[in-house]
Enzyme design. Structure first.
Site, PDB file in Angstrom:
ATOM      1  N   LYS A 204       0.838  -1.207   0.000  1.00 34.10           N
ATOM      2  CA  LYS A 204       0.000   0.000   0.000  1.00 34.10           C
ATOM      3  C   LYS A 204       0.877   1.264   0.000  1.00 34.10           C
ATOM      4  O   LYS A 204       0.656   2.205  -0.761  1.00 34.10           O
ATOM      5  CB  LYS A 204      -0.907  -0.024   1.224  1.00 34.10           C
ATOM      6  N   CYS A 258      -2.488  11.027   1.260  1.00 34.65           N
ATOM      7  CA  CYS A 258      -1.832   9.752   0.940  1.00 34.65           C
ATOM      8  C   CYS A 258      -0.438   9.967   0.371  1.00 34.65           C
ATOM      9  O   CYS A 258       0.547   9.636   0.992  1.00 34.65           O
ATOM     10  CB  CYS A 258      -2.685   8.985  -0.044  1.00 34.65           C
TER      11      CYS A 258
HETATM   12  N1  SAJ Z   1      -0.845  14.656  -8.986  1.00 33.72           N
HETATM   13  C1  SAJ Z   1       0.085  15.262  -9.812  1.00 33.72           C
HETATM   14  N2  SAJ Z   1       0.401  14.654 -10.997  1.00 33.72           N
HETATM   15  C2  SAJ Z   1      -0.170  13.471 -11.380  1.00 33.72           C
HETATM   16  C3  SAJ Z   1      -1.116  12.857 -10.530  1.00 33.72           C
HETATM   17  C4  SAJ Z   1      -1.434  13.477  -9.337  1.00 33.72           C
HETATM   18  O1  SAJ Z   1       0.642  16.322  -9.501  1.00 33.72           O
HETATM   19  O2  SAJ Z   1       0.178  12.982 -12.465  1.00 33.72           O
HETATM   20  C5  SAJ Z   1      -1.169  15.264  -7.672  1.00 33.72           C
HETATM   21  C6  SAJ Z   1      -2.644  15.610  -7.461  1.00 33.72           C
HETATM   22  O3  SAJ Z   1      -2.966  16.853  -8.005  1.00 33.72           O
HETATM   23  C7  SAJ Z   1      -2.722  15.583  -5.954  1.00 33.72           C
HETATM   24  C8  SAJ Z   1      -1.764  14.465  -5.566  1.00 33.72           C
HETATM   25  O4  SAJ Z   1      -0.903  14.305  -6.691  1.00 33.72           O
HETATM   26  O5  SAJ Z   1      -2.265  16.781  -5.377  1.00 33.72           O
HETATM   27  C9  SAJ Z   1      -2.421  13.146  -5.218  1.00 33.72           C
HETATM   28  O6  SAJ Z   1      -3.454  12.843  -6.111  1.00 33.72           O
HETATM   29  P1  SAJ Z   1      -3.793  11.373  -6.648  1.00 33.72           P
HETATM   30  O7  SAJ Z   1      -4.989  11.495  -7.513  1.00 33.72           O
HETATM   31  O8  SAJ Z   1      -2.588  10.780  -7.267  1.00 33.72           O
HETATM   32  O9  SAJ Z   1      -4.036  10.511  -5.386  1.00 33.72           O
HETATM   33  P2  SAJ Z   1      -4.948  10.575  -4.041  1.00 33.72           P
HETATM   34  O10 SAJ Z   1      -4.064  10.999  -2.922  1.00 33.72           O
HETATM   35  O11 SAJ Z   1      -6.220  11.296  -4.224  1.00 33.72           O
HETATM   36  O12 SAJ Z   1      -5.274   9.020  -3.892  1.00 33.72           O
HETATM   37  C10 SAJ Z   1      -4.188   8.083  -3.826  1.00 33.72           C
HETATM   38  C11 SAJ Z   1      -4.474   6.939  -4.788  1.00 33.72           C
HETATM   39  N3  SAJ Z   1      -3.251   6.156  -4.966  1.00 33.72           N
HETATM   40  C12 SAJ Z   1      -2.786   5.798  -6.175  1.00 33.72           C
HETATM   41  O13 SAJ Z   1      -3.339   6.092  -7.216  1.00 33.72           O
HETATM   42  C13 SAJ Z   1      -1.538   4.956  -6.199  1.00 33.72           C
HETATM   43  C14 SAJ Z   1      -5.584   6.085  -4.257  1.00 33.72           C
HETATM   44  O14 SAJ Z   1      -5.738   4.922  -5.032  1.00 33.72           O
HETATM   45  C15 SAJ Z   1      -5.295   5.656  -2.807  1.00 33.72           C
HETATM   46  O15 SAJ Z   1      -6.349   4.926  -2.246  1.00 33.72           O
HETATM   47  C16 SAJ Z   1      -5.140   6.902  -1.995  1.00 33.72           C
HETATM   48  O16 SAJ Z   1      -4.028   7.631  -2.519  1.00 33.72           O
HETATM   49  C17 SAJ Z   1      -4.892   6.486  -0.545  1.00 33.72           C
HETATM   50  O17 SAJ Z   1      -5.834   6.601   0.254  1.00 33.72           O
HETATM   51  O18 SAJ Z   1      -3.812   5.985  -0.240  1.00 33.72           O
END
Ligand code: SAJ
Length: 427
Positions: A204, A258
């Protein structure tokens, strides 16, 4: 099956209501009186697609009830926050989990299953949670079944992903894993993957760390592009045409509960071995400052004094501001200048202006900090009210770019005078 869920936040509530929807009798427990009152009155305290309907349905069928105290049941699911401790490496703060475990202890009976969904540091199940229950007299795998089943759902798509994602079932023993599989088998249509609790914990954490490290690479590319005057976004587009390359999207930083939190749980357990993970965190944490500095240089180029920040949530189409890079950009701007800053987020009440028109009026620069749908087609009426029609779109989502006199992204960051200066440098 009677399920008692502890913690009714972004994960606990959708999980509780999904169990209820699939026929379980569910008691949702939380320490917040407001949350309990709202839920029992049919009101959902958070924004998540489809949740209102689920709650309405569960209350009608009378198979969900919210309560301040736990009661006896078959399955206990702990989904409480695990923030970073304010120590050297930001290790995992277990105090909400421990509080939850103490609260269910008086209600536990032989044959029950306890599932930890909260994200925890590697080895926590073995070193902390199993000993806690053993001290209380339980034999794990015989009269109490203990499972770590990390949630992996994406905010905004939670109710869908709860059903269709694969799920890691990390039991302390084989019998524990089997119990875990039976329980989630009630509604999960993805694969139920058997693992040890330690493998489940570290998997995870590595999923989110993978994403954090890859976003850091994209953010570093933005800095390289800015120095060399090459459009980093175009580079990503081109590179990603390679069948084995997937550079992530850069942005004003990495937020949420996360990606910006989990890597530290690994770092704290293995500081010497995690130089890449630590460096990635530093790069992502440097982005709000980078964006704030660029915003100020665009503003000064136009002799402007008013910045409008659009979007305060940590990502698009949600109302969650936890660890939001947008808030960091705001802090940096306040530290770097005394520019007037106006705020707007259509998903967050009580912060900033009420409408786009109101917040864009008299503004010299609009900075888009998260990709809410509302920003894709900014209304002409609002753009026309700006003092200077200039936008810095850190997510490159605006479709009607031609309505602005200047359109900046993380791929084209040089102002006119910086470009002239750079030309002179290369001559
Ligand atoms: N972000 C970027 N560039 C990207 C993707 C995201 O800058 O290419 C930024 C987003 O804007 C945001 C942050 O990263 O600020 C996180 O966003 P996210 O959509 O990647 O993830 P979370 O935190 O909303 O959810 C994640 C997810 N993990 C993965 O995709 C590996 C989700 O599946 C998990 O359940 C969640 O973390 C968790 O609870 O751990």
């Amino acid at each position: 099956m009677k399920v008692v869920t502890i913690g009714l936040g972004y994960i606990g509530l959708p999980t509780a209501l999904t169990f209820a929807r699939h026929g379980a009798e569910v008691i949702g427990v939380d320490i917040s009186e407001r949350t309990i009152q709202m839920l029992n009155a049919g009101l959902v305290p958070i924004e998540e697609h489809g949740l209102n309907n689920f709650l309405k349905n569960a209350l009608e069928k009378k198979n969900f009830r919210a309560s301040l105290v736990p009661e006896k049941g078959d399955v206990f699911i702990v989904a409480v926050p695990t923030p970073n401790l304010q120590d050297q490496f930001g290790s995992c703060d277990l105090h909400y989990v421990e509080q939850a475990l103490r609260s269910i202890l008086p209600y536990l009976e032989k044959g029950n299953t306890v599932i930890i969904e909260s994200t925890i540091a590697p080895r926590t199940m073995e070193d902390v949670i199993q000993p806690f229950f053993e001290k209380a007299g339980f034999i794990i795998g015989e009269d109490l079944f203990l499972v770590h089943c990390p949630e992996r759902v994406l905010p905004g798509r939670i109710l869908h992903e709860l059903i269709f994602n694969n799920r890691i079932i990390g039991g302390m023993t084989e019998r524990c894993t089997k119990k875990g599989k039976e329980i989630y088998g009630l509604f999960v249509q993805g694969e139920l993957l058997e693992a040890s609790a330690s493998v489940a914990e570290l998997s995870k954490l590595m999923e989110n760390t993978f994403r954090d490290v890859n976003i850091a690479l994209a953010n570093e590319l933005v800095k390289i592009g800015s120095k060399l005057n090459i459009d980093a976004l175009e580079v990503i587009q081109m590179a990603n045409k390679h069948p084995r390359v997937n550079i992530h999207q850069p942005g004003p930083g990495v937020g949420g509960h996360c990606l910006a939190v989990d890597p530290y749980f690994i770092i704290a357990k293995a500081p010497e071995e995690t130089s890449l993970i630590q460096q990635a965190r530093q790069i992502n944490k440097s982005m709000p400052r980078f964006v704030a500095e660029k915003a100020l240089s665009i503003l000064h180029e136009n002799n402007g004094g008013v910045i409008t920040l659009l979007g305060l949530a940590y990502k698009g189409n949600i109302d969650d501001m936890r660890e939001s890079p947008a808030v960091e950009v705001l802090n940096e701007l306040q530290e770097l200048s005394n520019t007037t800053i106006q705020l707007f987020d259509p998903h967050i009440n009580d912060v900033g202006a009420e409408t786009l028109e109101e917040v864009m009026r008299e503004s010299d620069l609009a900075v888009i900090l998260c990709d809410h749908d509302e920003f894709k087609e900014l209304p002409e009426k609002a753009i026309d009210l700006m003092n200077h029609k200039v936008v810095f779109d850190t997510k490159k989502i605006v479709a009607n770019q031609e309505k602005f006199d200047q359109y900046y992204t993380l791929g084209n960051l040089l102002t006119e005078s910086e470009e002239t200066e750079m030309g002179a440098h290369y001559e």
